[in-house]
Design a protein around this motif. Structure first.
Motif, PDB file in Angstrom:
ATOM      1  N   GLU A 176       0.822  -1.206   0.000  1.00 21.73           N
ATOM      2  CA  GLU A 176       0.000   0.000   0.000  1.00 21.73           C
ATOM      3  C   GLU A 176       0.859   1.260   0.000  1.00 21.73           C
ATOM      4  O   GLU A 176       0.588   2.206  -0.748  1.00 21.73           O
ATOM      5  CB  GLU A 176      -0.910  -0.013   1.229  1.00 21.73           C
ATOM      6  CG  GLU A 176      -1.830   1.182   1.327  1.00 21.73           C
ATOM      7  CD  GLU A 176      -2.700   1.133   2.563  1.00 21.73           C
ATOM      8  OE1 GLU A 176      -3.274   2.182   2.904  1.00 21.73           O
ATOM      9  OE2 GLU A 176      -2.790   0.057   3.187  1.00 21.73           O
ATOM     10  N   ILE A 177       1.913   1.257   0.826  1.00 23.77           N
ATOM     11  CA  ILE A 177       2.800   2.423   0.887  1.00 23.77           C
ATOM     12  C   ILE A 177       3.528   2.607  -0.431  1.00 23.77           C
ATOM     13  O   ILE A 177       3.700   3.726  -0.925  1.00 23.77           O
ATOM     14  CB  ILE A 177       3.811   2.266   2.049  1.00 23.77           C
ATOM     15  CG1 ILE A 177       3.089   2.254   3.388  1.00 23.77           C
ATOM     16  CG2 ILE A 177       4.823   3.408   2.033  1.00 23.77           C
ATOM     17  CD1 ILE A 177       3.979   1.902   4.564  1.00 23.77           C
ATOM     18  N   THR A 231       2.126   9.360  -5.920  1.00 26.64           N
ATOM     19  CA  THR A 231       2.584  10.708  -5.561  1.00 26.64           C
ATOM     20  C   THR A 231       3.678  11.179  -6.510  1.00 26.64           C
ATOM     21  O   THR A 231       3.734  12.361  -6.875  1.00 26.64           O
ATOM     22  CB  THR A 231       3.102  10.730  -4.109  1.00 26.64           C
ATOM     23  OG1 THR A 231       2.085  10.241  -3.228  1.00 26.64           O
ATOM     24  CG2 THR A 231       3.474  12.142  -3.687  1.00 26.64           C
ATOM     25  N   GLN A 232       4.549  10.268  -6.912  1.00 30.42           N
ATOM     26  CA  GLN A 232       5.594  10.625  -7.878  1.00 30.42           C
ATOM     27  C   GLN A 232       4.981  11.045  -9.213  1.00 30.42           C
ATOM     28  O   GLN A 232       5.429  12.028  -9.829  1.00 30.42           O
ATOM     29  CB  GLN A 232       6.541   9.433  -8.076  1.00 30.42           C
ATOM     30  CG  GLN A 232       7.462   9.174  -6.901  1.00 30.42           C
ATOM     31  CD  GLN A 232       8.277   7.899  -7.069  1.00 30.42           C
ATOM     32  OE1 GLN A 232       7.862   6.964  -7.765  1.00 30.42           O
ATOM     33  NE2 GLN A 232       9.440   7.858  -6.438  1.00 30.42           N
ATOM     34  N   ASP A 292       6.439  20.784  -4.485  1.00 31.12           N
ATOM     35  CA  ASP A 292       7.223  20.711  -3.244  1.00 31.12           C
ATOM     36  C   ASP A 292       6.537  19.806  -2.220  1.00 31.12           C
ATOM     37  O   ASP A 292       7.208  19.025  -1.523  1.00 31.12           O
ATOM     38  CB  ASP A 292       7.410  22.113  -2.650  1.00 31.12           C
ATOM     39  CG  ASP A 292       8.284  23.005  -3.519  1.00 31.12           C
ATOM     40  OD1 ASP A 292       9.016  22.452  -4.376  1.00 31.12           O
ATOM     41  OD2 ASP A 292       8.228  24.237  -3.356  1.00 31.12           O
ATOM     42  N   ASN A 293       5.210  19.909  -2.132  1.00 31.82           N
ATOM     43  CA  ASN A 293       4.478  19.062  -1.191  1.00 31.82           C
ATOM     44  C   ASN A 293       4.560  17.596  -1.563  1.00 31.82           C
ATOM     45  O   ASN A 293       4.649  16.723  -0.687  1.00 31.82           O
ATOM     46  CB  ASN A 293       3.014  19.501  -1.113  1.00 31.82           C
ATOM     47  CG  ASN A 293       2.835  20.818  -0.402  1.00 31.82           C
ATOM     48  OD1 ASN A 293       3.669  21.208   0.410  1.00 31.82           O
ATOM     49  ND2 ASN A 293       1.745  21.515  -0.689  1.00 31.82           N
ATOM     50  N   SER A 294       4.526  17.314  -2.860  1.00 30.80           N
ATOM     51  CA  SER A 294       4.630  15.914  -3.298  1.00 30.80           C
ATOM     52  C   SER A 294       6.005  15.348  -2.973  1.00 30.80           C
ATOM     53  O   SER A 294       6.122  14.193  -2.551  1.00 30.80           O
ATOM     54  CB  SER A 294       4.344  15.810  -4.794  1.00 30.80           C
ATOM     55  OG  SER A 294       5.365  16.421  -5.561  1.00 30.80           O
ATOM     56  N   GLU A 295       7.050  16.147  -3.152  1.00 31.40           N
ATOM     57  CA  GLU A 295       8.398  15.693  -2.809  1.00 31.40           C
ATOM     58  C   GLU A 295       8.525  15.440  -1.302  1.00 31.40           C
ATOM     59  O   GLU A 295       9.152  14.461  -0.874  1.00 31.40           O
ATOM     60  CB  GLU A 295       9.424  16.730  -3.260  1.00 31.40           C
ATOM     61  CG  GLU A 295       9.544  16.850  -4.780  1.00 31.40           C
ATOM     62  CD  GLU A 295      10.474  17.958  -5.209  1.00 31.40           C
ATOM     63  OE1 GLU A 295      10.928  18.724  -4.322  1.00 31.40           O
ATOM     64  OE2 GLU A 295      10.758  18.085  -6.418  1.00 31.40           O
ATOM     65  N   ILE A 301       6.681  12.234  -0.542  1.00 36.00           N
ATOM     66  CA  ILE A 301       7.446  11.061  -0.984  1.00 36.00           C
ATOM     67  C   ILE A 301       8.532  10.719   0.036  1.00 36.00           C
ATOM     68  O   ILE A 301       8.759   9.539   0.362  1.00 36.00           O
ATOM     69  CB  ILE A 301       8.052  11.312  -2.373  1.00 36.00           C
ATOM     70  CG1 ILE A 301       6.954  11.332  -3.439  1.00 36.00           C
ATOM     71  CG2 ILE A 301       9.099  10.245  -2.715  1.00 36.00           C
ATOM     72  CD1 ILE A 301       7.411  11.794  -4.797  1.00 36.00           C
ATOM     73  N   LYS A 302       9.211  11.736   0.548  1.00 36.58           N
ATOM     74  CA  LYS A 302      10.245  11.491   1.563  1.00 36.58           C
ATOM     75  C   LYS A 302       9.654  10.863   2.816  1.00 36.58           C
ATOM     76  O   LYS A 302      10.216   9.912   3.384  1.00 36.58           O
ATOM     77  CB  LYS A 302      10.939  12.807   1.915  1.00 36.58           C
ATOM     78  CG  LYS A 302      11.824  13.357   0.816  1.00 36.58           C
ATOM     79  CD  LYS A 302      12.488  14.660   1.247  1.00 36.58           C
ATOM     80  CE  LYS A 302      13.367  15.218   0.136  1.00 36.58           C
ATOM     81  NZ  LYS A 302      13.997  16.522   0.542  1.00 36.58           N
ATOM     82  N   GLU A 303       8.497  11.370   3.256  1.00 38.70           N
ATOM     83  CA  GLU A 303       7.856  10.827   4.452  1.00 38.70           C
ATOM     84  C   GLU A 303       7.369   9.398   4.216  1.00 38.70           C
ATOM     85  O   GLU A 303       7.517   8.528   5.094  1.00 38.70           O
ATOM     86  CB  GLU A 303       6.694  11.727   4.864  1.00 38.70           C
ATOM     87  CG  GLU A 303       7.134  13.110   5.348  1.00 38.70           C
ATOM     88  CD  GLU A 303       5.964  14.022   5.651  1.00 38.70           C
ATOM     89  OE1 GLU A 303       4.821  13.627   5.327  1.00 38.70           O
ATOM     90  OE2 GLU A 303       6.185  15.117   6.192  1.00 38.70           O
ATOM     91  N   LEU A 304       6.794   9.158   3.035  1.00 43.20           N
ATOM     92  CA  LEU A 304       6.329   7.798   2.716  1.00 43.20           C
ATOM     93  C   LEU A 304       7.494   6.828   2.597  1.00 43.20           C
ATOM     94  O   LEU A 304       7.385   5.650   2.987  1.00 43.20           O
ATOM     95  CB  LEU A 304       5.514   7.823   1.421  1.00 43.20           C
ATOM     96  CG  LEU A 304       4.116   8.452   1.501  1.00 43.20           C
ATOM     97  CD1 LEU A 304       3.522   8.599   0.108  1.00 43.20           C
ATOM     98  CD2 LEU A 304       3.195   7.605   2.385  1.00 43.20           C
ATOM     99  N   THR A 305       8.612   7.303   2.047  1.00 47.52           N
ATOM    100  CA  THR A 305       9.797   6.445   1.918  1.00 47.52           C
ATOM    101  C   THR A 305      10.334   6.052   3.294  1.00 47.52           C
ATOM    102  O   THR A 305      10.716   4.889   3.524  1.00 47.52           O
ATOM    103  CB  THR A 305      10.890   7.165   1.114  1.00 47.52           C
ATOM    104  OG1 THR A 305      10.375   7.494  -0.179  1.00 47.52           O
ATOM    105  CG2 THR A 305      12.120   6.275   0.959  1.00 47.52           C
TER     106      THR A 305
END
Length: 292
Positions: free
Chosen positions: A7-8, A15-16, A256-259, A262-266
């Motif tokens: 899911e993540i 998001t990417q 910027d929010n998507s990046e 992505i960092k938080e999801l990673t």
């Protein structure tokens, strides 16, 4: 646990893709902004010249008073507002800011609700006012990103003609003034009757350098409506420039929010994955100990 990982991973992928779209939209808005700023600069040259000619021709009238209906303030029975918005969203607070300012103006100056009308340029504004049963006399949708005068001339000339025929007594333009790519300003400016000309701006020679044919009054009869139309057109170009700047800023913020997401999801993905590996190792060790 593996379901959570899947899911993540799906959220990261989506998001990417969204980030790529918003980044592309930002680049498109940036290109439109550059073109619109160039058009605005070119128009300012024309606006400056027609203002100077008009002021020179009206030098005496501005000092002693004029009988031309385009210059005379008459008793205000009805007011018209040209409201400029975008046709679509994805431009941040661009539309909501100008629409709120117009609503505040209407509530302050027209509590009875029957002494004004709205000329809407842009679908967002037209839909907004219609949904609230506000009086929309005309609307214009689907403007080009860099509109030509011919494209908007019909609604502009119609507005000026309605004023000359005394269907309303004042005309204001409500729009967003472009300052720079990060800053804009809501403006509500009176366009008719023409009141922004100053005799002090006239050249010393006045009209003596002009050969007038057939006569000054006949020329002013044609020139003053054109001057008013140029003011309205200038506001439209300015508003379009602010729209492109708002779109660029909004898409930059979305990218910027998507990046960031992505960092938080990673990080979350790595934590969940590490927890799954640790659990598997614990189970293996526990199984081995049970065999002993």
């Amino acid at each position: 646990m593996s379901g959570s990982l899947s899911e993540i991973k799906t959220k990261i992928s989506s998001t990417q893709k969204t980030g790529k779209i918003t980044n592309a939209m930002k680049m498109v808005s940036s290109a439109k902004l550059v073109k619109s700023e160039q058009d605005s600069k070119h128009f300012q040259i024309y606006a400056s010249k027609i203002r100077q000619i008009t002021t020179d021709l009206l030098k005496c009238d501005l000092t002693t008073g004029s009988s031309n209906p385009m210059l005379i303030a008459r008793p205000v029975k009805k007011t018209a507002y040209i409201v400029i918005t975008s046709d679509k969203g994805l431009v941040g607070a661009y539309n909501s800011t100008i629409l709120k300012a117009v609503l505040d103006t209407i509530q302050d100056y027209h509590p009875d609700g029957d002494d004004y009308s709205i000329i809407a340029i842009g679908g967002m504004g037209a839909d907004f006012f219609k949904a609230r049963n506000l009086p929309v006399s005309f609307e214009l949708r689907g403007l080009e990103d860099n509109p030509s005068f011919e494209e908007v001339n019909r609604i502009i000339s119609k507005s000026v003609e309605m004023y000359k025929n005394e269907l309303f007594d004042e005309l204001y333009v409500c729009y967003t003034h472009h300052i720079n790519s990060l800053t804009s300003q809501v403006r509500v400016e009176k366009m008719l009757p023409i009141s922004d000309l100053d005799a002090g701006e006239a050249s010393e020679t006045g009209v003596s350098d002009f050969v007038l044919e057939p006569n000054r009054d006949a020329i002013l009869e044609q020139l003053l409506p054109q001057y008013a139309e140029s003011l309205i057109y200038g506001a439209i170009i300015d508003a379009k420039t602010a729209e492109h700047a708002a779109g660029m800023t909004a898409m930059q913020a979305a990218t910027d929010n998507s990046e960031k997401m992505i960092k938080e999801l990673t990080k979350r993905y790595n934590r969940v994955r590490q927890a799954a590996i640790t659990q598997e190792i614990t189970e293996i060790v526990a199984g081995a100990n049970a065999l002993d």
